[in-house]
Structure formats: structure tokens, C-alpha cells
Write an enzyme that holds these catalytic residues in place. Structure first.
Site, PDB file in Angstrom:
ATOM      1  N   ARG A  31       0.864  -1.180   0.000  1.00  0.00           N
ATOM      2  CA  ARG A  31       0.000   0.000   0.000  1.00  0.00           C
ATOM      3  C   ARG A  31       0.898   1.227   0.000  1.00  0.00           C
ATOM      4  O   ARG A  31       1.838   1.304   0.778  1.00  0.00           O
ATOM      5  CB  ARG A  31      -0.922  -0.004   1.223  1.00  0.00           C
ATOM      6  N   ASP A  59     -12.749  -9.906   0.706  1.00  0.00           N
ATOM      7  CA  ASP A  59     -13.877  -9.304   1.422  1.00  0.00           C
ATOM      8  C   ASP A  59     -15.197  -9.372   0.660  1.00  0.00           C
ATOM      9  O   ASP A  59     -16.264  -9.289   1.268  1.00  0.00           O
ATOM     10  CB  ASP A  59     -13.569  -7.842   1.745  1.00  0.00           C
ATOM     11  N   ASP A 100     -16.562  -7.117  -1.080  1.00  0.00           N
ATOM     12  CA  ASP A 100     -17.253  -5.888  -0.666  1.00  0.00           C
ATOM     13  C   ASP A 100     -17.457  -4.896  -1.799  1.00  0.00           C
ATOM     14  O   ASP A 100     -17.747  -3.721  -1.547  1.00  0.00           O
ATOM     15  CB  ASP A 100     -16.489  -5.217   0.472  1.00  0.00           C
TER      16      ASP A 100
END
Length: 318
Positions: free
Chosen positions: A71, A126, A128
Site C-alpha cells: 500500500r 472481502d 465488498d
């Protein structure tokens, strides 16, 4: 034509299958392909390697990502995005395929707004993202959780206990929902449903009165820490309650059949989209079909909670 491919954010089982599909589809169509190591951080540093067919040999069954991931806080800035676009230009990379979750797709959108030709592939355990029915890695994470639930149930039965099993998913309860359904959990605690702990404990006690010797409570991480729930549930039920946080084992392991196929379809179609000059999109699986959706439109789609599955799980777990 040159295509670059990177993986960003949290790793997910099946990312390697997507990389393999991108590389081999590109080479089959006589398109050069470059692997960008360590996500956006590697892009900013020019950590870029030309790939061949052999670069992706024997990776279909491997978890994680051979490109590694990271990241990058700097890439999230305007200056970072501009530097990323500049590096792509310096390497002569005409198109970029980004595999990752919502943060990665927002990075793709930022690059696209600067004129970079981008295609996104949703890779996150996830599940999501609202624009696709399933994301790469989700099915494997559920399978891993289900295996753990089966093992935990054995010891919970032996000791006549309640066990709270915490799974990942951030603010999305899908891993808890799907693994709880298939694992026969007696209760589900999800971010999408208001938690009535008194009602849950009453349900657990009613099951005990009917002869149930143990219970499993599935907890999505977006609802808090399993230790707190263990204390509260034990206080309310007077039944010994233990907890387990499955943690990062959900992100590792060989991808399932579903994730290998999902990743392969998406990687293959991402390259075909580039060849057809249909970029600025993300790959999605919807009702069994694969399609590209404009990135900005896709990111604006809300994640729809499967209330029907939740209701079914509540009925089947009585």
C-alpha cells in the site's frame, strides 16, 4: 502494444491465476506484457520486469501474488498519481491492468482521469465491491473459514461450549454470512444487521434446552473484537464461551476451483477489452456473465446485502 499488470492492497487467493491469464492472453495475441512488482509502490519506483509465458508457469495453484503487493500512501496523492503515469510513459506501457480491492480500483480511476488506459480486476477476499457478484479470493476465504469451523465445532462439542469465530471482511459481512450458513452456525453477527445480543443469547439457550450441546457464533470483524463478545455471551448465558480469530489464514492457501476460474475469466477478458479498445473499465461477474463496467460507475454501485441468505441461515440454524 505493451500491457503492464500489478496487484495492489491485500493479497487474495486467485491473484496468480489472474496474472497468468493476463500474461498468456497478451502473449497469445502478440502483445508485450510487463509485471510491475509491489503494487503502486513498485510502479512509482520503476520496479518493472518483462514477462514471458514461462514467467507465469506453475502459479495457477499458488496463493498470494508472485508480483507481491503493498500500500502506497504517496500514490494516494495527486503528485503520486502523476508520477505513476509518468513511469508508465517512460517504459512505453500503453495499458495497465490493476488487480485489487476498492482502494486499487480508486487508484485505477485516478490514473484513468490522467489519460492512462486502465482495466481493473476485483481481487479481495472481502467481497465488498457492489459491481460484481463475487471477487477473486472470496470463495477460497469462505472455504478456509468453513474448514476451521468444522474443526472448532469438534472441540466445542467435546466441552459443551459456545465458540465465537471471528472472520475478516472489514465492513462487509459476506465471509461470516456464507461460511456461517454452510457451517451451520447458530448465530451470525454482521455489520449489515443490527446486533441484538439478548436475542442471540436467548436463541443459544433455547437450543441448549432442546439438547444442543454446543454452539458456533460467527462474527464479522466489522462488528468488533471476539473477546468482548465472549465475555458478554458467557455473562448472559452462563455457558463457557471461547473465541477464535481466524486472521490471515483466510488470505492464504491454494485458490479454490471457483476462484481459479473467476480469475482466469477476468484476466482473459481484461486483455481482450484492451485489444478491443474498451478500457477505463473494471471486470465484473454478474449472474454468471463477464462484462466490463466503467470504473467510476462501478465504484458508485452500493454493495447489496443478501438479506435472503441471512434469513435462510436464521431459519436453518434453529
Amino acid at each position: 502494444m505493451r500491457i503492464g499488470v500489478l496487484t495492489s492492497g491485500g493479497d487474495a487467493p486467485g491473484m496468480n491465476a489472474a496474472i497468468r491469464a493476463v500474461v498468456r492472453t497478451a502473449i497469445f495475441n502478440k502483445v508485450e506484457v510487463y509485471g510491475i512488482n509491489r503494487g503502486f509502490a513498485g510502479l512509482l519506483e520503476g520496479d518493472i520486469t518483462p514477462f514471458s509465458v514461462y514467467s507465469v508457469a506453475d502459479i495457477l495453484q499458488r496463493g498470494g501474488t508472485i508480483l507481491r503487493t503493498s500500500r502506497s500512501e504517496f500514490f494516494a496523492t495527486e503528485a503520486g498519481v502523476k508520477q505513476g503515469a509518468k513511469v508508465l510513459e517512460e517504459y512505453g506501457i500503453d495499458h495497465l491492468i490493476i488487480i485489487g480491492g476498492d482502494g486499487s480500483m480508486n487508484g485505477a480511476l485516478a490514473l484513468q482521469k490522467l489519460g492512462v488506459s486502465v482495466v481493473g480486476i476485483p481481487g479481495t477476499i472481502d467481497n465488498d465491491l457492489g459491481f460484481t457478484d463475487y471477487t477473486i479470493g472470496f470463495d477460497t476465504a469462505v472455504t478456509t473459514a468453513l474448514d476451521a469451523i468444522s474443526k472448532i465445532r469438534d472441540t466445542t462439542y467435546s466441552h459443551n461450549r459456545i465458540n465465537v469465530v471471528q472472520v475478516m471482511g472489514r465492513k462487509c459481512g459476506d465471509i461470516a454470512l456464507y461460511s456461517g450458513l454452510s457451517g451451520g452456525a447458530e448465530a451470525l453477527i454482521l455489520p449489515e444487521v443490527e446486533t441484538d445480543l439478548d436475542a442471540i443469547c436467548l436463541r443459544l439457550l433455547q437450543g441448549k434446552d432442546r439438547g444442543k450441546l454446543h454452539s458456533i457464533v460467527m462474527l464479522a470483524e466489522g462488528c468488533g473484537n471476539y473477546r468482548d463478545y465472549c465475555v458478554k455471551i458467557e455473562e448472559k448465558t452462563q455457558v463457557t464461551t471461547k473465541g477464535t480469530n481466524l486472521g490471515y489464514i483466510q488470505r492464504g492457501g491454494s485458490p479454490s476451483n471457483m476462484d481459479r476460474n473467476l480469475a482466469s475469466f477476468m484476466g482473459y477478458n481484461a486483455v481482450l477489452s484492451i485489444i478491443k479498445k474498451e478500457t477505463g473499465t473494471v471486470m465484473a461477474q454478474r449472474c454468471g456473465s463477464y462484462l466490463g463496467i466503467p470504473i467510476e460507475e462501478a465504484l458508485a454501485m452500493p454493495k447489496i446485502f443478501r438479506q435472503d441468505i441471512y434469513d435462510m441461515a436464521s431459519v436453518l440454524s434453529i
